[in-house]
Write an enzyme that holds these catalytic residues in place. Structure first.
Site, PDB file in Angstrom:
ATOM      1  N   GLU A 225      24.261  67.212  34.959  1.00 30.77           N
ATOM      2  CA  GLU A 225      24.232  66.560  36.272  1.00 30.77           C
ATOM      3  C   GLU A 225      24.137  65.062  36.026  1.00 30.77           C
ATOM      4  OE1 GLU A 225      24.600  68.348  38.994  1.00 30.77           O
ATOM      5  OE2 GLU A 225      24.469  70.284  38.004  1.00 30.77           O
ATOM      6  N   CYS A 259      21.702  58.832  42.441  1.00 29.40           N
ATOM      7  CA  CYS A 259      22.938  59.029  41.665  1.00 29.40           C
ATOM      8  C   CYS A 259      24.181  59.063  42.548  1.00 29.40           C
ATOM      9  CB  CYS A 259      22.836  60.303  40.847  1.00 29.40           C
ATOM     10  SG  CYS A 259      22.390  61.737  41.858  1.00 29.40           S
TER      11      CYS A 259
HETATM   12  P1  NAD Z   1      15.907  59.041  32.059  1.00 24.16           P
HETATM   13  O1  NAD Z   1      15.783  57.805  31.240  1.00 24.16           O
HETATM   14  O2  NAD Z   1      14.738  59.525  32.800  1.00 24.16           O
HETATM   15  O3  NAD Z   1      16.458  60.178  31.079  1.00 24.16           O
HETATM   16  C1  NAD Z   1      16.739  61.489  31.538  1.00 24.16           C
HETATM   17  C2  NAD Z   1      16.136  62.484  30.579  1.00 24.16           C
HETATM   18  O4  NAD Z   1      16.757  62.377  29.294  1.00 24.16           O
HETATM   19  C3  NAD Z   1      14.631  62.260  30.361  1.00 24.16           C
HETATM   20  O5  NAD Z   1      13.957  63.483  30.471  1.00 24.16           O
HETATM   21  C4  NAD Z   1      14.575  61.702  28.956  1.00 24.16           C
HETATM   22  O6  NAD Z   1      13.373  62.030  28.292  1.00 24.16           O
HETATM   23  C5  NAD Z   1      15.759  62.373  28.293  1.00 24.16           C
HETATM   24  N1  NAD Z   1      16.235  61.615  27.139  1.00 24.16           N
HETATM   25  C6  NAD Z   1      16.343  60.272  27.032  1.00 24.16           C
HETATM   26  N2  NAD Z   1      16.842  59.946  25.812  1.00 24.16           N
HETATM   27  C7  NAD Z   1      17.037  61.111  25.154  1.00 24.16           C
HETATM   28  C8  NAD Z   1      17.552  61.459  23.864  1.00 24.16           C
HETATM   29  N3  NAD Z   1      17.945  60.535  23.006  1.00 24.16           N
HETATM   30  N4  NAD Z   1      17.620  62.748  23.527  1.00 24.16           N
HETATM   31  C9  NAD Z   1      17.245  63.708  24.404  1.00 24.16           C
HETATM   32  N5  NAD Z   1      16.755  63.441  25.641  1.00 24.16           N
HETATM   33  C10 NAD Z   1      16.656  62.168  25.990  1.00 24.16           C
HETATM   34  O7  NAD Z   1      17.011  58.898  33.158  1.00 24.16           O
HETATM   35  P2  NAD Z   1      18.467  58.298  33.038  1.00 24.16           P
HETATM   36  O8  NAD Z   1      19.264  59.123  32.099  1.00 24.16           O
HETATM   37  O9  NAD Z   1      18.468  56.839  32.807  1.00 24.16           O
HETATM   38  O10 NAD Z   1      18.905  58.595  34.535  1.00 24.16           O
HETATM   39  C11 NAD Z   1      19.822  57.808  35.185  1.00 24.16           C
HETATM   40  C12 NAD Z   1      21.181  58.443  35.143  1.00 24.16           C
HETATM   41  O11 NAD Z   1      21.103  59.767  35.639  1.00 24.16           O
HETATM   42  C13 NAD Z   1      22.177  57.727  36.015  1.00 24.16           C
HETATM   43  O12 NAD Z   1      23.394  57.675  35.351  1.00 24.16           O
HETATM   44  C14 NAD Z   1      22.264  58.613  37.240  1.00 24.16           C
HETATM   45  O13 NAD Z   1      23.484  58.501  37.918  1.00 24.16           O
HETATM   46  C15 NAD Z   1      22.070  59.978  36.655  1.00 24.16           C
HETATM   47  N6  NAD Z   1      21.496  60.915  37.619  1.00 24.16           N
HETATM   48  C16 NAD Z   1      22.227  61.970  37.993  1.00 24.16           C
HETATM   49  C17 NAD Z   1      21.730  62.857  38.919  1.00 24.16           C
HETATM   50  C18 NAD Z   1      22.504  64.059  39.371  1.00 24.16           C
HETATM   51  O14 NAD Z   1      21.894  64.920  40.002  1.00 24.16           O
HETATM   52  N7  NAD Z   1      23.781  64.166  39.112  1.00 24.16           N
HETATM   53  C19 NAD Z   1      20.461  62.656  39.447  1.00 24.16           C
HETATM   54  C20 NAD Z   1      19.736  61.565  39.020  1.00 24.16           C
HETATM   55  C21 NAD Z   1      20.250  60.698  38.096  1.00 24.16           C
END
Ligand code: NAD
Length: 535
Positions: A225, A259
């Site tokens: 997602e 998002c």
């Molecule tokens: P975040 O930094 O919270 O990371 C998301 C998850 O990934 C966390 O649980 C984190 O611990 C894990 N993570 C981070 N680095 C990692 C690694 N190297 N290895 C394994 N796991 C790791 O959030 P984010 O990724 O910055 O979220 C923002 C992005 O998410 C944006 O691109 C947004 O559009 C997208 N998003 C999508 C949805 C959806 O429902 N489609 C919802 C919310 C956010």
């Protein structure tokens, strides 16, 4: 149950516990207790009460983590989850039923083909920080309803909510079947090193690739997602004041960290000035004292995200036409619109995932469509404010995970509709029935009656040409299309037209006649090519 609203400091789960939780989740699934639908309903009901009891603590945690105003937290997280839960509780007994409404040749009817709904097993849910409650617990609702056990890994960027979720799961759900692992990359990596039956990851595409690669090693299915650079189209045919107000809502909620919120808006050139005027009207209406002083406007989650968003504003060649104020000490970025004239501007090339967006003037809907397909051909969401024909053109020429006409991302606000991306914005969908499906294996089952063996003679050696001919005669049908792929209007078509002229009741009777006639026709005219090949 009275819940202590004091939020404990963030504590990472030990790596030993990570391994133990994974083992327990697999063992709990292997015990088959989750297959019992009543067991699942009890877990879901407990989750309902858990969310209800923890609401004050969640509101405090969400405020602490991301400055989320309580109205937004209630609408976008708590009530959203409870609606999804209520629907699941009402419908689960129907969803779990075998599917018998299947398409197969009539000759297979004695096998009573059906699809059983089986849980996938032990699953891993990795959540992000922006809706740190909902984006962890909505997948959990799906996992429980499907009969899976689950480990949740909330985002460390929303540490207070992560700790509150852990408490809720530990206090309300079946121990062993459900656990929360808190931590950062080492804990997530340890989780990814375990074997899962499905991983649902929500977050950015870079980490999604890490997750997908790791999952590929063990052929673990994934639902990803993700986000995207979501477009909106604003036509001169629309109510500009309403469009501006609704798009403002989309970018003010959660300080734009949604998002599905728009990255850029393609506005018909001749109404750009008016649109900007209306945006500023909404800005002043929403925040009479300015957004910084408003309790109804959230903050950016942390300094890293603040710097990322601020850099887009610092490097744009566009002109700020609304907002623009920032304050790192308060993690504050005002809702900001930037008028740009190039699709290569950072405001167009980077995902905003914050309260800033660009306005890109276009001549007409056709140009808007071209821009959208160049900037990001598979965004998570798409919004269009145009005439009926313009909206249809946008929808049919630009793809997206979901889409809303005449509003910002309302398609994602209906908590029981399938929600997911396409291409770069993700794969798989969940929410409501889709969450159940996301964690369910559709297992096709047939039962061959003993008396059928004579009819199945064709499959046994020594093979017989005569049997094969008979088999093809029974099982094949004449194509209803020519060699150019054009459909031929056969007897069935004309029969349908003729019988379709009757009223609904007469039609029902005639359909039965139609079936008899077509079957008769098929019987007398079966001269399929394959049969001919054998003669
Ligand atoms: P975040 O930094 O919270 O990371 C998301 C998850 O990934 C966390 O649980 C984190 O611990 C894990 N993570 C981070 N680095 C990692 C690694 N190297 N290895 C394994 N796991 C790791 O959030 P984010 O990724 O910055 O979220 C923002 C992005 O998410 C944006 O691109 C947004 O559009 C997208 N998003 C999508 C949805 C959806 O429902 N489609 C919802 C919310 C956010």
């Amino acid at each position: 149950m009275a819940v202590d609203t004091k939020i404990p400091p963030f504590e990472a789960t030990s790596l030993d516990d990570v391994a133990r939780y994974a083992l327990e989740a697999r063992a709990a699934y292997a015990s088959r207790k989750t297959k019992d639908v009543e067991w699942r309903l009890v877990q879901l009901r407990k989750l309902y009460w858990g969310i209800t009891d923890y609401t004050p603590k969640f509101l405090a945690a969400l405020k602490q983590d991301i400055g989320k105003p309580s109205t937004e937290a209630i609408i976008g997280e708590i009530a959203f989850l409870l609606t999804d839960l209520n629907l699941t509780l009402q419908k689960l007994k129907t969803w779990v039923k075998d599917d018998t409404d299947l398409d197969y040749p009539l000759t297979f009817s004695p096998l009573k083909p059906h699809v059983r709904k089986e849980p996938l097993g032990a699953v891993l849910i990795i959540g992000p920080y922006n809706f740190p409650l909902m984006l962890n617990l909505a997948p959990l609702i799906g996992a429980i309803s499907a009969g899976c056990t689950a480990i949740i890994k909330p985002s460390e960027s929303a540490p207070a909510t992560a700790m509150a979720i852990k408490e809720l799961v530990d206090n309300y759900l079946d121990p062993g079947s459900f656990h929360v692992v808190n931590g950062t990359i080492p804990e997530t990596t340890a989780l990814l090193n375990e074997k899962w039956d499905k991983i649902l990851y929500t977050g950015n595409p870079t980490v999604a690739r890490i997750v997908a690669k790791k999952a590929a090693e063990t052929l673990t299915p994934v639902a990803l997602e993700l986000g995207g650079r979501n477009p909106a189209f604003v036509s001169k045919a629309t109510n500009l004041a309403l469009a501006a107000r609704r798009l403002m809502w989309g970018k003010c909620t959660n300080a734009g960290q949604v998002c599905m919120s728009h990255n850029y808006v393609c506005v018909e050139r001749e109404v750009v000035d008016d649109f900007i005027k209306y945006l500023n009207v909404s800005y002043n209406e929403f925040f009479p004292q300015g957004p910084k002083a408003s309790p109804d406007y959230g903050s950016i989650v942390n300094e890293r995200q603040f710097d990322r968003i601020k850099k887009m504003l610092d490097t744009t060649s566009g002109k700020i036409v609304m907002g623009g104020e920032t304050d790192k000490s308060k993690l504050f970025i005002a809702p900001t619109a930037v008028l740009v004239d190039s699709i290569d501007d950072p405001m167009m090339t980077d995902e905003s995932f914050g309260p800033i967006w660009s306005i890109y003037p276009v001549n007409d809907v056709k140009e808007a469509i071209k821009v959208m397909n160049k900037v990001d051909p598979t965004p998570l969401s798409l919004m269009t404010f145009g005439s009926k024909s313009e909206n249809e053109q946008v929808l049919s020429h630009v793809t997206s995970g979901g889409a809303t006409i005449n509003d910002a991302y309302m398609h994602g606000a209906v908590s029981t509709l399938p929600f997911g991306g396409v291409g770069e914005s993700g794969t798989g969908a969940y929410h409501g029935r889709a969450s159940f499906d996301c964690f369910t294996h559709r297992r096709t089952v047939v039962a061959t009656p003993s008396w059928m063996d004579k009819l199945l003679r064709v499959r046994y050696a020594p093979y017989s040409q005569a049997q094969l001919k008979q088999y093809l005669w029974i099982n094949s049908s004449k194509p209803d299309f020519d060699r150019n792929g054009k459909q031929i209007a056969g007897l069935g078509y004309w029969a349908w037209i003729v019988f379709g002229l009757g009223g609904p009741t007469a039609k029902g009777a005639l359909i039965r006649w139609f079936t008899v006639l077509t079957a008769g026709y098929a019987y007398f005219t079966q001269s399929h090519r394959l049969t001919q090949l054998l003669s």
